[in-house]
Write an enzyme that holds these catalytic residues in place. Sequence first.
Site, short mmCIF file in Angstrom:
data_model
loop_
_atom_site.label_atom_id
_atom_site.label_comp_id
_atom_site.label_asym_id
_atom_site.label_seq_id
_atom_site.Cartn_x
_atom_site.Cartn_y
_atom_site.Cartn_z
N GLY A 69 0.80 -1.22 0.00
CA GLY A 69 0.00 0.00 0.00
C GLY A 69 0.84 1.27 0.00
O GLY A 69 0.51 2.23 -0.69
N SER A 70 1.90 1.27 0.77
CA SER A 70 2.72 2.48 0.87
C SER A 70 3.29 2.85 -0.49
O SER A 70 3.24 4.01 -0.91
CB SER A 70 3.87 2.27 1.86
N ASN A 150 -7.97 3.79 8.52
CA ASN A 150 -7.37 2.63 9.17
C ASN A 150 -7.55 2.61 10.68
O ASN A 150 -7.50 1.56 11.29
CB ASN A 150 -5.89 2.50 8.82
N GLN A 178 -7.71 -0.24 3.41
CA GLN A 178 -8.55 -0.83 4.46
C GLN A 178 -9.92 -1.28 3.93
O GLN A 178 -10.66 -1.97 4.62
CB GLN A 178 -8.78 0.18 5.59
N SER A 198 -3.38 -3.22 -0.63
CA SER A 198 -2.30 -3.97 0.00
C SER A 198 -2.81 -5.35 0.40
O SER A 198 -3.82 -5.47 1.10
CB SER A 198 -1.83 -3.21 1.24
N HIS A 200 -1.84 -7.69 2.46
CA HIS A 200 -1.86 -8.23 3.83
C HIS A 200 -3.03 -7.74 4.67
O HIS A 200 -3.20 -8.17 5.81
CB HIS A 200 -0.52 -8.01 4.54
N THR A 236 12.28 -7.75 -10.55
CA THR A 236 11.66 -9.04 -10.89
C THR A 236 10.41 -9.23 -10.04
O THR A 236 10.44 -9.06 -8.82
CB THR A 236 12.67 -10.18 -10.64
N CYS A 323 2.33 6.59 23.44
CA CYS A 323 3.29 5.62 23.94
C CYS A 323 3.40 4.38 23.06
O CYS A 323 4.36 3.65 23.14
CB CYS A 323 2.93 5.20 25.36
C1 PLP Z 1 -4.88 3.10 4.97
C2 PLP Z 1 -3.53 2.48 4.76
N1 PLP Z 1 -2.77 2.90 3.75
C3 PLP Z 1 -1.55 2.36 3.52
C4 PLP Z 1 -1.04 1.36 4.31
C5 PLP Z 1 0.32 0.81 4.02
O1 PLP Z 1 0.24 -0.44 3.43
P1 PLP Z 1 1.53 -1.40 3.40
O2 PLP Z 1 1.75 -1.86 4.76
O3 PLP Z 1 1.16 -2.50 2.46
O4 PLP Z 1 2.66 -0.58 2.85
C6 PLP Z 1 -1.82 0.89 5.38
C7 PLP Z 1 -1.33 -0.17 6.28
O5 PLP Z 1 -0.70 0.05 7.29
C8 PLP Z 1 -3.08 1.47 5.61
O6 PLP Z 1 -3.85 1.07 6.63
#
Ligand code: PLP
Lengths: 394, 125
Positions: A69-70, A150, A178, A198, A200, A236, A323
């Site tokens: 996702g990032s 999220n 999400q 993403s 996962h 790759t 924290c």
């Molecule tokens: C809303 C949102 N965007 C982006 C990400 C980032 O995804 P990834 O962990 O696959 O880079 C997350 C996960 O932490 C997310 O919840």
Amino acid sequence: MIYADNAATTPMSEAAINTMTTLIRETYGNPSSLYEFGQKAKEVLEQAREDTAALIGADAKEIIFTSGGSEADNQAIISAAKAGALKGKKHIISSKFEHHAVLHTLKKLENEGFEVTLLDVHENGIIDPSEVEAAIREDTCLVTIMYANNEIGTIQDIKGIGAVCRAKGVIFHTDAVQAIGHLKINVVEENIDMLSASAHKFHGPKGVGFLYARKGIRLANLIEGGAQEKGKRAGTENVPGIAAMVTALKEEVANIDKNTAHILPIRNKIIEGLKEIPHSALNGDEERRLPSNVNFCFEGIEGESLLLLLDDKGIAASSGSACTSGSLDPSHVLLAIGRVHDVAHGSLRLSLGEDVTEEEADYIIKAVKEVVEYLRGFSPVWRDLVAGKTQFIL
Amino acid sequence: MALYSEKVMDHFRNPRNVGVLEDANGVGTVGNAKCGDIMKMYLKIEDDIVKDVKFETFGCGSAIASSSMATELIKGKPVEEARQLTNKAVAEALDGLPDYKMHCSVLAQEAIEAALKDYESRQEE
Ligand SMILES: Cc1ncc(COP(=O)(O)O)c(C=O)c1O
């Protein structure tokens, strides 16, 4: 053990594990190689692309696979910004409670001379499309608003926002990390130009995701090198991971109605149960939120100690407390919906799995009640509140 | 690897000397809710000895454990020794704290200092 942190990551589905392990063993060729081993892998890759596209109403050519996702967020935003800059358009609209993959990328662009408007998300965590419309200027090159948040799970009117952007000729990107697999998404019907996902977060593997970019949108590549992904993402391809992502997504999309029907009443039961805790508040709109999401603030306690004690009771959850992040400020999401620091530190997010049971819900409610009461028992903040020396906020 | 040492978790799960000391003659509060940590120390001092001590803490696991450990380190000790308690001593007695949690031990030291100061000002009156 109850795993209630599915917004952080999900366990892989058996089907996805099976796809992944089988391919790791059997289909290890490089998709760029011309011999049979390579072409087999290429076939798997392109089938995965077609399947992914079909699941969101897109065309296979509009999908590029990423490391998650990032990366998809980064690439979407940088691409639109570069294209905008060429036309002298250097204004971007987003919201205050985006994921840091979006906010930090925007920060970087700001330092490079872009102007960024972060829309208010109000107390309920929802933006009205008219607010997006009002913020669009002649020089706006991108609107990027997340599909579902999220932390608090609130769901935007993506179709409405998309329509506004389409009418004004502005590219619309949504971080759907999400949402995808949990809500029905169709990029054409919802006027989405770009979308990040993403694996996962929907029972696929970590380190895999994709970016949908509507035909005609020029992507800039973040990673230089080979000609993979039409030259837009060198490296790759992670064929087993990509195929496992698609296996997981197919299963999730096919089961959205069934999963929602199961999880929603259980989730609502937890919300009702936790509301009974005095001086607590649900964060985010109660109706327009992900079916799996519960997020509360409890006055007079701090979130990390709450999480540790819940962990002792076999419940894995998360908090927006400073924290837990290693910084001094609590979650920017909670601050964005107007929670002051004092109460934002005492937050709890439960993101339920689709297999959650009624009994687990009862146990969670009981455990959270016990832990909150215990921590309040020796909290000087709580003592002052109860004694009337300070005012309750919640 | 666990976030905290066994000692930290022990003091967090079973905090020593937790609560209010009704007949305290030195009370100190440090930190603020904005930053997410508040510690309150209650001292009962007699004949220059810390006869009893209790604490209340709003904060994370290491804040609770640091307060608990700090009370153990000064209970029954001469005031002079309590005055010299350092955050390092608290952290070491807990078998260490993660770097970004060291401020919790600082807060524990400061809470005791504040309570001792309160005791002294009461003596002067
Ligand atoms: C809303 C949102 N965007 C982006 C990400 C980032 O995804 P990834 O962990 O696959 O880079 C997350 C996960 O932490 C997310 O919840």
